[in-house]
Design a protein around this motif. Structure first.
Motif, mmCIF file in Angstrom:
data_model
loop_
_atom_site.group_PDB
_atom_site.id
_atom_site.type_symbol
_atom_site.label_atom_id
_atom_site.label_comp_id
_atom_site.label_asym_id
_atom_site.label_seq_id
_atom_site.Cartn_x
_atom_site.Cartn_y
_atom_site.Cartn_z
ATOM 1 N N ALA A 112 0.833 -1.203 0.000
ATOM 2 C CA ALA A 112 0.000 0.000 0.000
ATOM 3 C C ALA A 112 0.871 1.257 0.000
ATOM 4 N N GLY A 113 2.008 1.195 0.772
ATOM 5 C CA GLY A 113 2.935 2.327 0.811
ATOM 6 C C GLY A 113 2.410 3.467 1.657
ATOM 7 N N ALA A 114 3.274 4.421 1.889
ATOM 8 C CA ALA A 114 2.892 5.583 2.711
ATOM 9 C C ALA A 114 2.100 6.561 1.851
ATOM 10 N N SER A 115 1.067 7.161 2.433
ATOM 11 C CA SER A 115 0.185 8.064 1.679
ATOM 12 C C SER A 115 0.761 9.471 1.663
ATOM 13 N N ASN A 116 0.875 10.024 0.465
ATOM 14 C CA ASN A 116 1.299 11.428 0.314
ATOM 15 C C ASN A 116 0.134 12.313 -0.090
ATOM 16 N N SER A 117 -1.077 11.756 -0.130
ATOM 17 C CA SER A 117 -2.238 12.494 -0.598
ATOM 18 C C SER A 117 -2.917 13.167 0.578
ATOM 19 N N ASP A 118 -3.482 14.356 0.332
ATOM 20 C CA ASP A 118 -4.255 15.037 1.361
ATOM 21 C C ASP A 118 -5.651 14.464 1.480
ATOM 22 N N ASP A 119 -6.041 13.597 0.515
ATOM 23 C CA ASP A 119 -7.382 13.016 0.531
ATOM 24 C C ASP A 119 -7.415 11.892 1.560
ATOM 25 N N PRO A 120 -8.225 11.997 2.648
ATOM 26 C CA PRO A 120 -8.253 10.963 3.699
ATOM 27 C C PRO A 120 -8.816 9.660 3.194
ATOM 28 N N TYR A 121 -9.467 9.646 2.039
ATOM 29 C CA TYR A 121 -10.053 8.417 1.505
ATOM 30 C C TYR A 121 -9.348 7.990 0.215
ATOM 31 N N GLY A 122 -8.133 8.496 0.000
ATOM 32 C CA GLY A 122 -7.392 8.148 -1.198
ATOM 33 C C GLY A 122 -7.027 6.668 -1.229
ATOM 34 N N GLU A 123 -6.552 6.251 -2.404
ATOM 35 C CA GLU A 123 -6.267 4.820 -2.617
ATOM 36 C C GLU A 123 -5.189 4.326 -1.678
ATOM 37 N N ASN A 124 -4.180 5.192 -1.381
ATOM 38 C CA ASN A 124 -3.068 4.772 -0.545
ATOM 39 C C ASN A 124 -3.151 5.344 0.859
ATOM 40 N N SER A 125 -4.319 5.744 1.284
ATOM 41 C CA SER A 125 -4.491 6.348 2.609
ATOM 42 C C SER A 125 -4.369 5.304 3.701
ATOM 43 N N ASP A 126 -4.237 5.806 4.938
ATOM 44 C CA ASP A 126 -4.178 4.906 6.103
ATOM 45 C C ASP A 126 -5.433 4.064 6.196
ATOM 46 N N ARG A 127 -6.555 4.623 5.824
ATOM 47 C CA ARG A 127 -7.816 3.884 5.890
ATOM 48 C C ARG A 127 -7.779 2.676 4.950
ATOM 49 N N THR A 128 -7.219 2.920 3.733
ATOM 50 C CA THR A 128 -7.130 1.826 2.759
ATOM 51 C C THR A 128 -6.209 0.724 3.276
ATOM 52 N N ARG A 129 -5.062 1.156 3.838
ATOM 53 C CA ARG A 129 -4.119 0.172 4.365
ATOM 54 C C ARG A 129 -4.727 -0.605 5.532
ATOM 55 N N LEU A 130 -5.483 0.081 6.379
ATOM 56 C CA LEU A 130 -6.110 -0.573 7.513
ATOM 57 C C LEU A 130 -7.151 -1.591 7.055
ATOM 58 N N LEU A 131 -7.940 -1.214 6.046
ATOM 59 C CA LEU A 131 -8.947 -2.139 5.523
ATOM 60 C C LEU A 131 -8.277 -3.371 4.895
ATOM 61 N N ALA A 132 -7.187 -3.111 4.158
ATOM 62 C CA ALA A 132 -6.474 -4.226 3.526
ATOM 63 C C ALA A 132 -5.891 -5.159 4.593
ATOM 64 N N GLY A 133 -5.331 -4.540 5.646
ATOM 65 C CA GLY A 133 -4.775 -5.368 6.725
ATOM 66 C C GLY A 133 -5.844 -6.165 7.437
ATOM 67 N N THR A 134 -6.999 -5.531 7.669
ATOM 68 C CA THR A 134 -8.103 -6.227 8.340
ATOM 69 C C THR A 134 -8.608 -7.390 7.500
ATOM 70 N N GLU A 135 -8.676 -7.158 6.181
ATOM 71 C CA GLU A 135 -9.134 -8.220 5.283
ATOM 72 C C GLU A 135 -8.158 -9.398 5.306
ATOM 73 N N THR A 136 -6.863 -9.087 5.301
ATOM 74 C CA THR A 136 -5.855 -10.158 5.349
ATOM 75 C C THR A 136 -5.954 -10.930 6.653
ATOM 76 N N LEU A 137 -6.131 -10.206 7.767
ATOM 77 C CA LEU A 137 -6.252 -10.856 9.065
ATOM 78 C C LEU A 137 -7.492 -11.732 9.131
ATOM 79 N N ASN A 138 -8.587 -11.226 8.570
ATOM 80 C CA ASN A 138 -9.820 -12.023 8.547
ATOM 81 C C ASN A 138 -9.641 -13.276 7.695
ATOM 82 N N ASP A 139 -8.912 -13.098 6.572
ATOM 83 C CA ASP A 139 -8.655 -14.258 5.719
ATOM 84 C C ASP A 139 -7.836 -15.306 6.467
ATOM 85 N N GLY A 140 -6.832 -14.848 7.220
ATOM 86 C CA GLY A 140 -6.042 -15.786 8.021
ATOM 87 C C GLY A 140 -6.878 -16.476 9.086
ATOM 88 N N SER A 141 -7.779 -15.710 9.714
ATOM 89 C CA SER A 141 -8.650 -16.297 10.741
ATOM 90 C C SER A 141 -9.577 -17.347 10.141
#
Length: 229
Positions: A112-141
């Motif tokens: 996902a990489g670090a977000s340089n965008s001012d848009d809080p809902y951008g593709e590489n935002s912390d929210r996107t990374r958090l959702l991706a991480g949660t999805e991976t964790l759920n998949d592992g569970s």
């Protein structure tokens, strides 16, 4: 085929050692250097092999019941060691499953990489990374839950097989006891018949002797009556 009381125990133990060697190679040997999908496939294979090893340990517990007490102690020690090895690799497998899940999470974060965008809902935002991480964790569970469910089903199936084998073994032992009892009765009946035959021959000999005696007696009487007047 070897029919000694320890032959089946030895055979099952060899199968167990082969599985443990394969599991050890995947968890501690060359398989540990694998990454990505190869590592996941290796860990899934380990789960299957651990289930098979668990079934063999259960069979070893059944077989040790039929080993004579005079030689049972070393086999009990070998069974204890097999249980210890199985517990060790179950724990190690669980730990490496967790490590793989964490690696997937970190990999998703790095992609996902670090977000340089001012848009809080951008593709590489912390929210996107958090959702991706949660999805991976759920998949592992989900995978862990599926593995646990499969292990429970295999364990129940193995328990049913062991109960069936135990019942068949009891039937075989009962049949063997009945055959031994029948052999004993046949031996007794054979001895009785032989005794009766000997007694019959003895009585026939006696009767033949009595018959000869009476014939000689009659001939003697006739001789004296006819020729000694």
């Amino acid at each position: 085929m070897d029919q000694t009381p320890t032959s089946l125990f030895d055979a099952y133990e060899q199968d167990f050692k082969h599985l443990i060697s394969s599991i050890s190679d995947k968890l501690e040997g060359n398989g540990r250097n694998q990454v990505g999908e190869q590592r996941k496939a290796a860990l899934r294979k380990v789960e299957i092999e651990l289930d098979e090893a668990d079934d063999i340990v259960s069979q070893l517990e059944v077989e040790i019941q039929g080993i004579p007490q005079s030689v049972k102690q070393p086999y009990a020690a070998r069974l204890k060691q097999a249980k210890a090895d199985l517990t060790k690799y179950k724990k190690l497998s669980k730990e490496q499953h967790s490590q793989a899940a964490r690696s997937d999470l970190l990999s998703s974060y790095n992609r996902a990489g670090a977000s340089n965008s001012d848009d809080p809902y951008g593709e590489n935002s912390d929210r996107t990374r958090l959702l991706a991480g949660t999805e991976t964790l759920n998949d592992g569970s989900r995978r862990i839950a599926e593995s646990t469910s499969l292990a429970l089903e295999t364990e129940n199936h193995g328990a049913d097989i062991l109960r069936t084998l135990r019942g068949q073994r009891e039937q075989i032992e009962n049949s063997r006891n009945m055959l031994n009892s029948a052999d004993t009765h046949i031996d007794r009946a054979s001895g009785t018949l032989k005794g009766m035959i000997r007694q019959m021959h003895k009585q026939r000999f006696i009767l033949s002797g009595i018959g000869v005696f009476f014939v000689v007696l009659v001939l003697t009487i006739l001789y004296f009556k006819l020729f000694r007047r």
